[in-house]
Design a protein around this motif. Structure first.
Motif, PDB file in Angstrom:
ATOM      1  N   LEU A 145       0.836  -1.203   0.000  1.00  0.00           N
ATOM      2  CA  LEU A 145       0.000   0.000   0.000  1.00  0.00           C
ATOM      3  C   LEU A 145       0.869   1.250   0.000  1.00  0.00           C
ATOM      4  CD1 LEU A 145      -2.827  -1.061   2.492  1.00  0.00           C
ATOM      5  CD2 LEU A 145      -2.941  -0.936  -0.014  1.00  0.00           C
ATOM      6  N   SER A 184      -6.309   2.607  -3.035  1.00  0.00           N
ATOM      7  CA  SER A 184      -6.244   1.145  -3.118  1.00  0.00           C
ATOM      8  C   SER A 184      -7.608   0.577  -3.487  1.00  0.00           C
ATOM      9  CB  SER A 184      -5.761   0.555  -1.800  1.00  0.00           C
ATOM     10  OG  SER A 184      -6.764   0.661  -0.820  1.00  0.00           O
ATOM     11  N   THR A 221      -9.134  -2.123   1.417  1.00  0.00           N
ATOM     12  CA  THR A 221      -8.455  -2.882   0.363  1.00  0.00           C
ATOM     13  C   THR A 221      -8.928  -4.334   0.442  1.00  0.00           C
ATOM     14  OG1 THR A 221      -6.500  -1.520   0.841  1.00  0.00           O
ATOM     15  CG2 THR A 221      -6.185  -3.405  -0.622  1.00  0.00           C
ATOM     16  N   VAL A 267      -1.039  -5.541  -4.896  1.00  0.00           N
ATOM     17  CA  VAL A 267      -2.175  -4.639  -4.713  1.00  0.00           C
ATOM     18  C   VAL A 267      -2.497  -3.930  -6.017  1.00  0.00           C
ATOM     19  CG1 VAL A 267      -1.940  -4.251  -2.231  1.00  0.00           C
ATOM     20  CG2 VAL A 267      -0.725  -2.775  -3.839  1.00  0.00           C
ATOM     21  N   GLY A 290      -4.491  -0.526  -7.428  1.00  0.00           N
ATOM     22  CA  GLY A 290      -5.039   0.774  -7.059  1.00  0.00           C
ATOM     23  C   GLY A 290      -5.564   1.470  -8.289  1.00  0.00           C
TER      24      GLY A 290
END
Lengths: 337, 337
Positions: free
Chosen positions: A81, A91, A125, A145, A147
């Protein structure tokens, strides 16, 4: 299923099911969450996708004897993150890939997953994909992740220009001091509050998503990076990508009070921790002088997070530290390899 | 930098740079590729995002003595693309996370990366992010892929209905037979062409992206999955997710000729390889009877890939194998843990 069982007792399918059960219902943009061949997300209209991956490896990034597994799970998501924060992205989702030693206890697995899900909840998230396999060696926890960010608001490392000033969020050296305190065998309950904050920073760094998003939307920063490997490395990365040089003012680096106190007790140099210790996961931005006022105004919305000017970019190549009158090479960051 | 150096000699930054150099210029939808905190992709208008992650762990999924590292790199991407294929998604990008033993040679690193990039090129899946760390144990190669698909064309495991017929692409058991041949110590040049094809399937499975995409767009399939863990596991996963039962016809399972030949030589059962050996990465679909004609018409565009009806979904729960007149439990797939 007793938590004193090992993950090898349970097996892959039961562990996936156990992970699945712990994941809360996803937000509306998750069309299909865990449990199929792949997850499906609805795109955010007009936004671009921002993607990053990072892993924590046992005995390289953490030791099980030193760091509780809920912190390992939390941190595995946090470091990813933090990369989104540096780009100015929000996110949207996370995927988790685990390689687990067969002797890991189910209770440890639960703690690790819960640590990750705690931050997933706070940062909105959703965990949408998971893969679990056995490891014949260390525990490896890999997170990706996703985003999103508006096209022209994305902050890269390479947009800095000579004359831009360098600003850093928060306090530096805390994570390295916290790790040093843990390694010294200092008992946690006996740590004073500043040092306890350092240990907390090492174990559960706070990704600066809000600060990154506000900075990107303010259109006042030309470059940004997160400080995973120390201020020296961050400055060097921005300077290199932007094809400029940089000078950092030693006296202006915001050394965390806990780092200063532990350094005094152990005859260490807290500035070295701030420059090269790494893992503070603060953000470093380059800001043109004419945008200073707007940038500082935007930082008022950072919910109390402080910002400090630590140097500037230069036309001449090379990355330097100014101590009083002297310039010395800035050195390099923490190397994980 | 000599390829006889180890990756520990080179270090993290140099390895990342070396990886970066090997990556070709990205296609237009990649706004920002490797080299920053995160990658940025432009979304495909009107499409949803499809995300999956999977890893290969040394001594769990492969042995370095048995499998060349270019095949390991290739396969690490292939197993992920196979998940996208099962959903009917097109691939858009991949991220790579590596945990490397320090003794790995730079030449081995290069081979692994080049193997992955070969498939990335063929499948138009640009590598947009990479993370490299040291492993104190096995080599771990973790890949995440991002795909896109039109909202109502995504194929999940859970849409099957009682009466739907089960169709599988290609031939099964090849991968397990190839692995068995390698493990027996059979010299590669001495393998006949059918068995060499089995080894190739084990080492470089072909993700059925085109077949998956065409099947999804034909709107003739109610459920789909890729056969990573064997036909038995695939049928069970579709039946469970769709809340139905299933019967597989033993005589209809398309056993690969090389698997049949190697089984005859080693007194093995090739049907077991097809059902439970795993790693064939073919696709399994559920097709309503009234869509059979349209489905089979769509498969004509699969560039020669064959399709075989292997059974059907039933109202009664339970997953069965019919051998002649007898029904026996279908058994389970390959378990990686």
């Amino acid at each position: 299923m007793s938590p004193s069982q090992s993950v090898a007792d349970l097996g892959e399918h039961a562990l996936i099911a156990r992970l699945h059960e712990r994941v809360p219902p996803p937000p509306p943009w998750v069309v299909l969450g865990m449990g199929d061949d792949a997850a499906v997300l609805a795109p955010e209209r007009g936004e671009q996708l921002v993607l990053t991956t990072d892993s924590l490896v046992e005995d390289v990034h953490f030791r099980r004897a030193l760091t509780p597994l809920d912190a390992v799970g939390y941190k595995a998501l946090a470091v990813n993150l933090s990369d989104l924060a540096a780009m100015g992205a929000a996110s949207r989702a996370a995927l988790l890939s685990l390689a687990l030693p067969g002797t890991l206890l189910v209770s440890e697995f639960d703690a690790m997953v819960d640590g990750l899900l705690t931050l997933a909840g706070v940062s909105r998230t959703p965990l949408v994909g998971g893969n679990i396999t056995r490891s014949p060696g260390p525990l490896v926890i890999d997170v990706t992740v996703v985003g999103s960010a508006r096209a022209r608001r994305i902050v890269t490392r390479g947009g800095g220009r000579a004359g831009d000033e360098l600003y850093v969020t928060g306090w530096l050296g805390a994570s390295a001091a916290g790790l040093a305190a843990l390694q010294s065998g200092a008992a946690r309950p006996e740590l004073d509050s500043d040092l306890a904050a350092c240990v907390a920073r090492y174990e559960r760094p706070e990704p600066r998503l809000r600060a990154g998003l506000i900075a990107a939307r303010s259109r006042t920063v030309t470059a940004g990076i997160d400080l995973s490997d120390g201020l020296a490395d961050g400055v060097r990365q921005i300077a290199t990508a932007s094809r400029v040089g940089a000078i950092v003012e030693a006296g202006d680096v915001p050394v965390h009070p806990g780092a200063g106190a532990w350094a005094a007790r152990t005859s260490s140099d807290p500035l070295t921790w701030a420059l090269s210790g790494g893992e503070d996961y603060e953000l470093l931005f380059a800001v043109p002088k004419r945008r200073t006022r707007s940038f500082l105004a935007a930082t008022k919305h950072w919910a109390g997070l402080q910002v400090t000017r630590v140097g500037h970019l230069t036309r001449e190549p090379g990355v330097w530290l100014r101590r009083g009158e002297r310039l010395e090479p800035l050195g390099s960051g923490f190397v994980h390899f």
